[in-house]
Design a protein around this motif. Sequence first.
Motif, PDB file in Angstrom:
ATOM      1  N   ARG A   1     -36.266   7.860  45.813  1.00 49.89           N
ATOM      2  CA  ARG A   1     -37.223   9.046  46.716  1.00 49.89           C
ATOM      3  C   ARG A   1     -38.321   8.339  47.386  1.00 49.89           C
TER       4      ARG A   1
ATOM      5  N   LEU B   1     -37.251   6.121  49.851  1.00 51.72           N
ATOM      6  CA  LEU B   1     -36.919   6.865  51.020  1.00 51.72           C
ATOM      7  C   LEU B   1     -38.044   7.141  51.982  1.00 51.72           C
TER       8      LEU B   1
ATOM      9  N   ARG C   1     -38.857   6.069  55.939  1.00 55.06           N
ATOM     10  CA  ARG C   1     -38.955   6.991  56.896  1.00 55.06           C
ATOM     11  C   ARG C   1     -40.515   6.911  57.568  1.00 55.06           C
TER      12      ARG C   1
ATOM     13  N   ARG D   1     -40.971   6.225  61.626  1.00 50.37           N
ATOM     14  CA  ARG D   1     -41.657   6.895  62.490  1.00 50.37           C
ATOM     15  C   ARG D   1     -42.680   6.281  63.207  1.00 50.37           C
TER      16      ARG D   1
ATOM     17  N   GLN E   1     -31.292  16.015  55.013  1.00 50.71           N
ATOM     18  CA  GLN E   1     -31.212  17.228  55.112  1.00 50.71           C
ATOM     19  C   GLN E   1     -31.543  17.547  56.587  1.00 50.71           C
ATOM     20  N   THR E   2     -30.277  17.339  57.560  1.00 52.15           N
ATOM     21  CA  THR E   2     -30.570  17.465  58.962  1.00 52.15           C
ATOM     22  C   THR E   2     -30.854  18.979  59.151  1.00 52.15           C
ATOM     23  N   ALA E   3     -31.379  18.858  60.644  1.00 53.75           N
ATOM     24  CA  ALA E   3     -31.799  20.229  60.960  1.00 53.75           C
ATOM     25  C   ALA E   3     -30.526  21.218  61.144  1.00 53.75           C
TER      26      ALA E   3
ATOM     27  N   LEU F   1     -30.896  27.791  56.075  1.00 55.43           N
ATOM     28  CA  LEU F   1     -32.158  27.886  55.162  1.00 55.43           C
ATOM     29  C   LEU F   1     -33.193  28.080  55.802  1.00 55.43           C
ATOM     30  N   LEU F   2     -33.400  27.397  57.231  1.00 51.70           N
ATOM     31  CA  LEU F   2     -34.750  27.563  57.743  1.00 51.70           C
ATOM     32  C   LEU F   2     -34.768  28.759  58.877  1.00 51.70           C
TER      33      LEU F   2
ATOM     34  N   ARG G   1     -48.406   8.676  45.774  1.00 51.41           N
ATOM     35  CA  ARG G   1     -47.173   9.279  45.945  1.00 51.41           C
ATOM     36  C   ARG G   1     -45.869   8.579  45.127  1.00 51.41           C
TER      37      ARG G   1
ATOM     38  N   LYS H   1     -46.522  17.474  58.221  1.00 53.48           N
ATOM     39  CA  LYS H   1     -47.003  17.215  56.850  1.00 53.48           C
ATOM     40  C   LYS H   1     -45.924  17.552  55.922  1.00 53.48           C
TER      41      LYS H   1
ATOM     42  N   ASP I   1     -42.856  15.637  55.583  1.00 54.33           N
ATOM     43  CA  ASP I   1     -43.074  14.509  54.946  1.00 54.33           C
ATOM     44  C   ASP I   1     -43.217  14.680  53.487  1.00 54.33           C
ATOM     45  N   LEU I   2     -43.939  15.929  52.985  1.00 54.90           N
ATOM     46  CA  LEU I   2     -44.198  16.085  51.644  1.00 54.90           C
ATOM     47  C   LEU I   2     -42.866  16.680  50.897  1.00 54.90           C
TER      48      LEU I   2
ATOM     49  N   GLN J   1     -39.844  15.720  52.160  1.00 52.09           N
ATOM     50  CA  GLN J   1     -38.883  14.746  52.610  1.00 52.09           C
ATOM     51  C   GLN J   1     -37.705  15.384  53.533  1.00 52.09           C
ATOM     52  N   LEU J   2     -38.240  16.124  54.414  1.00 54.37           N
ATOM     53  CA  LEU J   2     -37.165  16.715  55.175  1.00 54.37           C
ATOM     54  C   LEU J   2     -36.916  15.735  56.592  1.00 54.37           C
ATOM     55  N   GLU J   3     -35.741  16.056  57.253  1.00 58.90           N
ATOM     56  CA  GLU J   3     -36.068  15.353  58.519  1.00 58.90           C
ATOM     57  C   GLU J   3     -36.883  15.868  59.511  1.00 58.90           C
ATOM     58  N   GLU J   4     -37.426  14.790  59.925  1.00 58.76           N
ATOM     59  CA  GLU J   4     -38.490  14.968  61.063  1.00 58.76           C
ATOM     60  C   GLU J   4     -38.142  16.054  62.215  1.00 58.76           C
TER      61      GLU J   4
ATOM     62  N   SER K   1     -37.417  19.156  61.616  1.00 55.49           N
ATOM     63  CA  SER K   1     -36.699  20.593  61.116  1.00 55.49           C
ATOM     64  C   SER K   1     -37.724  21.623  60.985  1.00 55.49           C
ATOM     65  N   LEU K   2     -38.714  21.304  60.868  1.00 57.08           N
ATOM     66  CA  LEU K   2     -39.962  22.484  60.763  1.00 57.08           C
ATOM     67  C   LEU K   2     -40.478  22.665  62.095  1.00 57.08           C
TER      68      LEU K   2
ATOM     69  N   VAL L   1     -38.795  27.341  52.503  1.00 59.63           N
ATOM     70  CA  VAL L   1     -38.274  26.195  52.540  1.00 59.63           C
ATOM     71  C   VAL L   1     -38.280  25.774  50.964  1.00 59.63           C
ATOM     72  N   ARG L   2     -37.237  25.350  50.317  1.00 64.93           N
ATOM     73  CA  ARG L   2     -37.339  24.906  48.952  1.00 64.93           C
ATOM     74  C   ARG L   2     -37.554  23.488  48.637  1.00 64.93           C
TER      75      ARG L   2
ATOM     76  N   ASN M   1     -36.337  20.509  47.419  1.00 64.99           N
ATOM     77  CA  ASN M   1     -35.321  19.991  46.604  1.00 64.99           C
ATOM     78  C   ASN M   1     -35.728  18.735  45.728  1.00 64.99           C
ATOM     79  N   GLY M   2     -36.904  18.082  46.244  1.00 63.93           N
ATOM     80  CA  GLY M   2     -37.101  16.845  45.728  1.00 63.93           C
ATOM     81  C   GLY M   2     -38.179  17.148  44.701  1.00 63.93           C
TER      82      GLY M   2
END
Lengths: 238, 205
Positions: free
Chosen positions: A6, A9, A13, A17, A38-40, A46-47, A169, B172, B175-176, B178-181, B183-184, B198-199, B201-202
Motif C-alpha cells: 500500500r 502504491l 501514484r 501525478r 477503485q475506479t470512478a 458507493l459514491l 505514512r 487530499k 490520497d489519504l 488511496q482512491l482513484e484520482e 473519484s471524489l 466513503v469507507r 478500505n485501506g
Amino acid sequence: MTGAERAKLSRLRKKKRRGKLSREEQRELDALEGGSRQTAEDAEPLLQPQTVAETPPPAASTWAPGSPEPSSEAGPQPTDGALEPEQASSSAPPAPPPALEAEPEADPNAQPTEAQLEARAQGAQYIATLYAGIVGYAMGRAVQLLDRSLVPEPLVPIFEPLRDEPVRRGVLATVRGAASSCASRFGGPVLEHMDVAIVVSSGVLSAAVIYRAQDLPDEQPRASGLSPGAVAGGAAAA
Amino acid sequence: MNKAALIVGAAEAGKTTLARKLVSEHLGSHPQAIAFCHDPCEEYGPTFAKDAEEARRRILAAIKAGKELPRLMPVGGDSEALTRLALDIGERSNRAKDVSRPILVVYDEGSLLSGSGATYIGKKDQESLAIRRHRGVATIYLLQRPKQLPEPFWDLSTECYLFRGREATARKVEDLYQLEEGSLSAITRLQRFQFIHVRNNGGLR
C-alpha cells in the motif's frame, strides 16, 4: 495487499501525478492497481451523493449509570472506582482485554478452528491499531523535539526523515503490516506481548531512515553521510 | 463498535445535521447506548455539563443515588477530558466481545482534540482510537479541512462523510484513502445537506 504494498502504491501514484513515473514504475503501478483499483466507475454506486434531512432531536430517554453491567468475559469486574477522577487521570496504559481461556494441548496436525482464526484476525487488527497509534505518537513527538532543536546533533539524521509526510505514512503502513503479521504468528489477542510494541516503536526511526533511503536515487549524496548499505545494516542490527 | 468516522465539509454544509442524525441512529441501535457530544455551542441540545469533570461528578452522583441520566449528553470544556471520561465509562461497562453499553463521542470542529498538534496525536486521543473497540467507544470528528486531523486519524478511520468542499479537499481525501484520482471531484458540486459516504478500505484489515 500488505502494508508495504500500500505504501508503494501510494508513492507510485504520487509520482504519476507529478509526471515522473518511469516505464518500469508504470508497470509496477499497473500490477498493484490491478488488485486494489477503485475506479470512478467501480466506486460509483458507493459514491452516490446522499442527502441528510434535519431530524428531530433524539427522544428523551435515560440511562442508569449505576446499573450492573453484564459481562460474559473473564477479567476485572466493572467498578464505580473506574470513574473516580484520581484513577481517570492516571497515565497507566489501558488494561488489556481479558486473557484467552486455557486451550487444550495443541495437536500438531490439527487445523485452527473458526474461533481461533477469528481471534487471530481480531488480535491482528487490534495490535495493528495499537502500534499505529504508538508509532504515530512517537513520530509526532520526534518532529516536535526536532523543531524545538531539542534533539542532540548526532541524532538529527535519524529524526530528520520524519519531517516528510510520505515517510511518516510509509512507516505507519509498514508497522501496521508488521504488527498484523506478529499478532497472527502469536495467534490471537496478544497484549501480553506489549514488549513487542516497544521494540517496534523503537525501530520506527530505523524504518524511517530506510524508507527515505529507498526513495532517493543512488547517486544522490546523503547529507547525513549515511549510505543505503549502512542504513540497511543498521536496521538489520535493530 | 468499530466506527471512527470523519465528517468533512465547508461551513454550513450540513455536517452537524448529519452528526445529529448519526447520534439518533446510535441511540436507537441499542437500548443501553449513550452519546457524548463535545458541544461548546449547544448544537446537540441543552448542555448536560459545562465540562467533563462536571459530567463525571453528575454521573458518580447518579450512581450513588441510583438515579438515571439523559442518554444524550452534550458537554463543553476540554475535549481530551471528555475522551478520558468516555473511555472510563467504557472500561467500566464493556469488554472486547461484550459491549453492553455502546458509547459514541462526537467532536465538533472547534473542539478538536486539544491535546493534538499538527503532527502527533494527544495521548488520550491515541488511546481512544487504539482501544475504542475494546471499550465499546465509537467516535465521530467534524472538520472543515482534512488537515485539521493528523494522518494517523485518517489511517485509523473507518469512513468519511464528505460534504460540499473544494477540489483540494477531494484530492487530499483521495490520497489519504488511496482512491482513484478524480473519484471524489463531485463534492465541489454538492448542494447543502448533500454528502458522499466513503469507507476506508485501506484501514485496519
